[in-house]
Enzyme design. Structure first.
Site, short mmCIF file in Angstrom:
data_model
loop_
_atom_site.label_atom_id
_atom_site.label_comp_id
_atom_site.label_asym_id
_atom_site.label_seq_id
_atom_site.Cartn_x
_atom_site.Cartn_y
_atom_site.Cartn_z
N LYS A 13 0.86 -1.19 0.00
CA LYS A 13 0.00 0.00 0.00
C LYS A 13 0.89 1.24 0.00
O LYS A 13 1.87 1.30 0.74
CB LYS A 13 -0.88 -0.01 1.25
N ASP A 140 -4.88 -0.28 8.77
CA ASP A 140 -4.65 -0.34 7.32
C ASP A 140 -5.27 -1.57 6.66
O ASP A 140 -5.25 -1.67 5.43
CB ASP A 140 -3.14 -0.34 7.02
#
Length: 296
Positions: A13, A140
């Site tokens: 990410k 996350d």
């Protein structure tokens, strides 16, 4: 239900932008972030039906720490609490992404575990129980569950899709771990305190349309910032070395830190410029983790 081994990628990410809106009274931070995913990844394999376990392999296995604390197992147990008679199994993690690096490596692994468990149990990946397990595993993990470009707001659990094109990019980590909690501590917000720049967040312009070019997106991303960059520099000054090295590359359009660091990225107009930039960095910094590829 599948009986053979199932496998999935856990893509890195990247926070193209990251605004810390403020710190809530419960201690969590509200964020606004444009998130993309890289074409570098760990790989997670599930052997359904076996006893729950996790084995790590690959070049990053030694950095994973105690297996019992791995987010793959945490996510599995949280989903098992919500799905009666959940069919789990033996996981094998082929670890390639750096840890404590600001690219959600552990969160991506946990999200991959939830996707594999959903497949093994004939559940939709967006089943509310899967999404809830992701939220409880870590901040996350919800954005890594779909692993698609989006604007992430709140504490990371509100996702708005973005029509992001493929962006040529170089990612660099100096192989120095940075703890997220240390960076937020260095940011120094009190509970209930808004961060400088809140007006900018509230008045921020929309992002480019679905047919926008790579150049348009680079301009839009360049207007943003990462509010954790300054505190991360206090925690680990080598982040500044990485940013300076990226900014000096021929053809670079912009560079920035991802997440809470220490991974940084640079965007380019072409794959050729990306590959050339990575070669320059590898020659100058052979000890750094360097990936030339794209974000999307």
């Amino acid at each position: 239900m599948p009986t053979t081994a199932l496998s999935d990628q856990a893509r890195a990410k990247v926070n193209l932008t990251l605004r810390v809106v403020g710190r809530r009274v419960d201690g969590y931070h509200d964020l606004e972030s444009v998130v993309a995913f890289a074409d570098c990844a760990d790989r997670l394999t599930l052997h359904p039906g076996a006893e729950l376990s996790l084995v790590t392999s690959g070049p990053g296995a030694q950095d994973c720490g105690d297996t019992a604390d791995n987010l793959v197992l945490k996510a599995t147990r949280l989903l098992a609490e919500r799905v009666p008679k959940l069919r789990s199994g033996a996981f094998v993690l082929d670890k390639h992404l750096p840890v404590a690096a600001g690219i959600g490596g552990g969160s991506a692994d946990a999200a991959a575990a939830l996707r594999l468990l959903a497949r093994a149990n004939d559940l939709a990946a967006d089943d509310p129980r899967v999404v809830e397990a992701a939220r409880l595993t870590g901040a996350d993990v919800p954005v890594c569950l779909p692993s698609r470009p989006c604007v992430m707001t709140g504490v990371g659990d509100t996702l708005t899709p973005l029509p992001l094109p493929r962006l040529p990019a170089v990612m660099v980590n100096p192989r120095v771990p940075v703890a997220t909690k240390d960076v937020f501590k260095a940011l120094g917000l009190r509970a209930g305190q808004l961060n400088v720049g809140i007006v900018d967040v509230l008045k921020s312009k929309g992002w480019p349309a679905v047919d926008a070019s790579v150049a348009d997106w680079i301009v839009a991303v360049r207007r943003g910032t990462n509010d954790l960059e300054a505190p991360a520099l206090k925690v680990e000054p080598i982040v500044g070395d990485v940013l300076r090295a990226l900014a000096a590359l021929p053809g670079v359009r912009m560079s920035r830190m991802s997440g809470s660091g220490a991974t940084c990225f640079a965007l380019f107009a072409s794959d050729e410029d990306t590959k050339a930039g990575a070669e320059v960095l590898r020659a100058a910094h052979p000890g750094w983790w360097i990936h030339a590829g794209s974000l999307s």
